[in-house]
Scaffold this motif. Structure first.
Motif, PDB file in Angstrom:
ATOM      1  N   ASN A 192       0.824  -1.207   0.000  1.00  0.00           N
ATOM      2  CA  ASN A 192       0.000   0.000   0.000  1.00  0.00           C
ATOM      3  C   ASN A 192       0.857   1.256   0.000  1.00  0.00           C
ATOM      4  OD1 ASN A 192      -2.222  -1.746   0.420  1.00  0.00           O
ATOM      5  ND2 ASN A 192      -1.881  -1.661   2.618  1.00  0.00           N
TER       6      ASN A 192
ATOM      7  N   TYR B 297      -3.143   0.052  -3.640  1.00  0.00           N
ATOM      8  CA  TYR B 297      -2.948  -1.182  -2.894  1.00  0.00           C
ATOM      9  C   TYR B 297      -2.196  -2.236  -3.702  1.00  0.00           C
ATOM     10  CZ  TYR B 297      -7.269  -2.041  -5.447  1.00  0.00           C
ATOM     11  OH  TYR B 297      -8.210  -2.129  -6.429  1.00  0.00           O
TER      12      TYR B 297
ATOM     13  N   ALA C  66      -3.174  -5.055   4.142  1.00  0.00           N
ATOM     14  CA  ALA C  66      -4.159  -5.225   5.205  1.00  0.00           C
ATOM     15  C   ALA C  66      -4.288  -6.709   5.528  1.00  0.00           C
ATOM     16  CB  ALA C  66      -5.504  -4.661   4.761  1.00  0.00           C
TER      17      ALA C  66
ATOM     18  N   TYR D 191       0.711  -5.617  11.259  1.00  0.00           N
ATOM     19  CA  TYR D 191       0.135  -4.340  11.607  1.00  0.00           C
ATOM     20  C   TYR D 191       0.065  -3.453  10.374  1.00  0.00           C
ATOM     21  CZ  TYR D 191       0.947  -5.749  16.402  1.00  0.00           C
ATOM     22  OH  TYR D 191       0.959  -6.407  17.587  1.00  0.00           O
ATOM     23  N   ASN D 192      -0.928  -2.577  10.374  1.00  0.00           N
ATOM     24  CA  ASN D 192      -1.116  -1.714   9.230  1.00  0.00           C
ATOM     25  C   ASN D 192      -0.641  -0.298   9.471  1.00  0.00           C
ATOM     26  OD1 ASN D 192      -2.253  -3.749   7.751  1.00  0.00           O
ATOM     27  ND2 ASN D 192      -4.299  -3.331   8.506  1.00  0.00           N
TER      28      ASN D 192
ATOM     29  N   TYR E 170      -8.066   0.210  15.236  1.00  0.00           N
ATOM     30  CA  TYR E 170      -6.641   0.332  15.522  1.00  0.00           C
ATOM     31  C   TYR E 170      -6.364   1.816  15.760  1.00  0.00           C
ATOM     32  CZ  TYR E 170      -6.264  -4.312  13.345  1.00  0.00           C
ATOM     33  OH  TYR E 170      -6.403  -5.638  13.010  1.00  0.00           O
TER      34      TYR E 170
ATOM     35  N   PHE F  87      -3.551   5.048  16.733  1.00  0.00           N
ATOM     36  CA  PHE F  87      -2.154   5.450  16.608  1.00  0.00           C
ATOM     37  C   PHE F  87      -1.986   6.886  17.107  1.00  0.00           C
ATOM     38  CE2 PHE F  87      -1.090   2.037  13.574  1.00  0.00           C
ATOM     39  CZ  PHE F  87      -2.332   1.737  13.062  1.00  0.00           C
TER      40      PHE F  87
ATOM     41  N   LYS G 179       1.036   2.636  19.244  1.00  0.00           N
ATOM     42  CA  LYS G 179      -0.159   2.125  18.577  1.00  0.00           C
ATOM     43  C   LYS G 179      -0.874   1.159  19.511  1.00  0.00           C
ATOM     44  CE  LYS G 179       2.861  -1.246  16.423  1.00  0.00           C
ATOM     45  NZ  LYS G 179       3.711  -1.496  15.255  1.00  0.00           N
TER      46      LYS G 179
ATOM     47  N   PHE H 151      -3.778  -2.050  19.301  1.00  0.00           N
ATOM     48  CA  PHE H 151      -4.625  -2.927  18.508  1.00  0.00           C
ATOM     49  C   PHE H 151      -5.556  -3.738  19.389  1.00  0.00           C
ATOM     50  CE2 PHE H 151      -2.806  -1.442  14.919  1.00  0.00           C
ATOM     51  CZ  PHE H 151      -1.521  -1.853  14.622  1.00  0.00           C
TER      52      PHE H 151
ATOM     53  N   LEU I 164      -7.769   3.364  12.419  1.00  0.00           N
ATOM     54  CA  LEU I 164      -7.841   2.510  11.238  1.00  0.00           C
ATOM     55  C   LEU I 164      -8.845   1.415  11.536  1.00  0.00           C
ATOM     56  CD1 LEU I 164      -6.245   1.942   8.497  1.00  0.00           C
ATOM     57  CD2 LEU I 164      -4.980   0.282   9.827  1.00  0.00           C
TER      58      LEU I 164
ATOM     59  N   SER J  38      -9.134  -4.300   8.685  1.00  0.00           N
ATOM     60  CA  SER J  38      -9.063  -4.685   7.269  1.00  0.00           C
ATOM     61  C   SER J  38      -9.140  -3.495   6.317  1.00  0.00           C
ATOM     62  CB  SER J  38     -10.154  -5.702   6.896  1.00  0.00           C
ATOM     63  OG  SER J  38     -11.412  -5.047   6.759  1.00  0.00           O
ATOM     64  N   SER J  39      -9.083  -2.299   6.851  1.00  0.00           N
ATOM     65  CA  SER J  39      -9.101  -1.124   5.983  1.00  0.00           C
ATOM     66  C   SER J  39      -7.684  -0.659   5.692  1.00  0.00           C
ATOM     67  CB  SER J  39      -9.880  -0.004   6.651  1.00  0.00           C
ATOM     68  OG  SER J  39      -9.692   1.216   5.973  1.00  0.00           O
ATOM     69  N   TYR J  40      -7.529   0.003   4.557  1.00  0.00           N
ATOM     70  CA  TYR J  40      -6.239   0.603   4.248  1.00  0.00           C
ATOM     71  C   TYR J  40      -6.120   2.012   4.792  1.00  0.00           C
ATOM     72  CZ  TYR J  40      -6.328  -2.973   0.567  1.00  0.00           C
ATOM     73  OH  TYR J  40      -6.405  -4.138  -0.136  1.00  0.00           O
TER      74      TYR J  40
END
Lengths: 115, 113
Positions: A31, A50, A97, A101-102, B32, B34, B49, B51, B94, B97-99
């Motif tokens: 991404n 992505y 994703a 961790y994102n 999530y 941050f 962060k 989670f 966040l 599963s999202s970008y």
């Protein structure tokens, strides 16, 4: 150490010019993101990608386009720069994703002034 | 829609004093969360962060944050501020599963000598 680099720290362009902002990451992230940052508005997402050749509009895509021909490189293009595009532009990358961790890793930013 | 609110635009503290920066999120599930810091002329650096698990999270530079589900908050704290902490601080969330990170508008911290 993870690294996101942006081609310029400072850029001055004239109204109507075509502007390219380049971003490169060395973390093999799927991404990549382009944000603009303005005082009092925080960061607003312009576009994200992505995968190679894939892109999605963010919250403020008008007046911008992007290109991602290689995984490590994500370009932001201002087709015809306008004064209201004077801003700080930040690039970021993150792993896919659902895989770890994102968190996003940010470049140092490009401060663009359009005269 | 998911959103992040940082109610304080500016905060001024004396060097050595404690600090708390507020952050509230709106999202049904636990996102999530941050905290990023941006020093003058620099990009954003991740401080910490959250989670899941322990609701008190330790970060870099002596910062910590506490997740409180009942208050939809994720406030950043530091027991003793140093002049080098003067910067802008951004809270972000966040969805699973999202970008897309959703940022607050930021809080600028000024440190009095």
């Amino acid at each position: 150490d993870v690294k996101v680099t942006q081609s310029s720290r400072y850029l001055v362009k004239r109204t109507g010019e075509k502007v390219f902002l380049e971003c490169v990451q060395d973390m093999d992230h799927e991404n990549m993101f382009w944000y603009r940052q303005d005082p009092g508005l925080g960061l607003r997402l312009i576009y994200f990608s992505y995968d190679v050749k894939m892109k999605e509009k963010g919250d403020i895509p008008e007046g911008y386009s992007v290109s991602r021909e290689k995984k490590e490189r994500f370009s932001l293009i201002l087709e015809s720069a306008s004064t209201n595009q004077t801003s700080m532009y930040l690039c970021a990358s993150s792993p896919q994703a659902g895989v770890g961790y994102n968190e996003q890793f940010f470049g140092p930013g490009t401060r663009l002034t359009v005269l | 829609a998911q959103s992040v609110t940082q109610p304080d635009i500016h905060i001024t503290v004396s060097e050595g004093a404690s600090l708390e920066l507020r952050c509230n999120y709106s999202y049904g599930a636990t996102p999530y969360l941050f905290w990023y810091v941006q020093s003058p002329g620099q990009g954003l650096q991740l401080l910490l962060k959250y989670f899941s698990g322990d609701t008190l999270v330790q970060g870099i530079k002596g910062f910590e944050a506490e997740f409180k589900r009942s208050q939809s908050s994720f406030n950043l704290r530091k027991p003793s501020v140093h002049w080098s902490d003067a910067a802008e601080y951004f809270c972000a969330s966040l969805m699973d599963s999202s970008y897309k990170l959703i940022f607050g508008s930021g809080t600028r911290l000024l440190v009095r000598p």
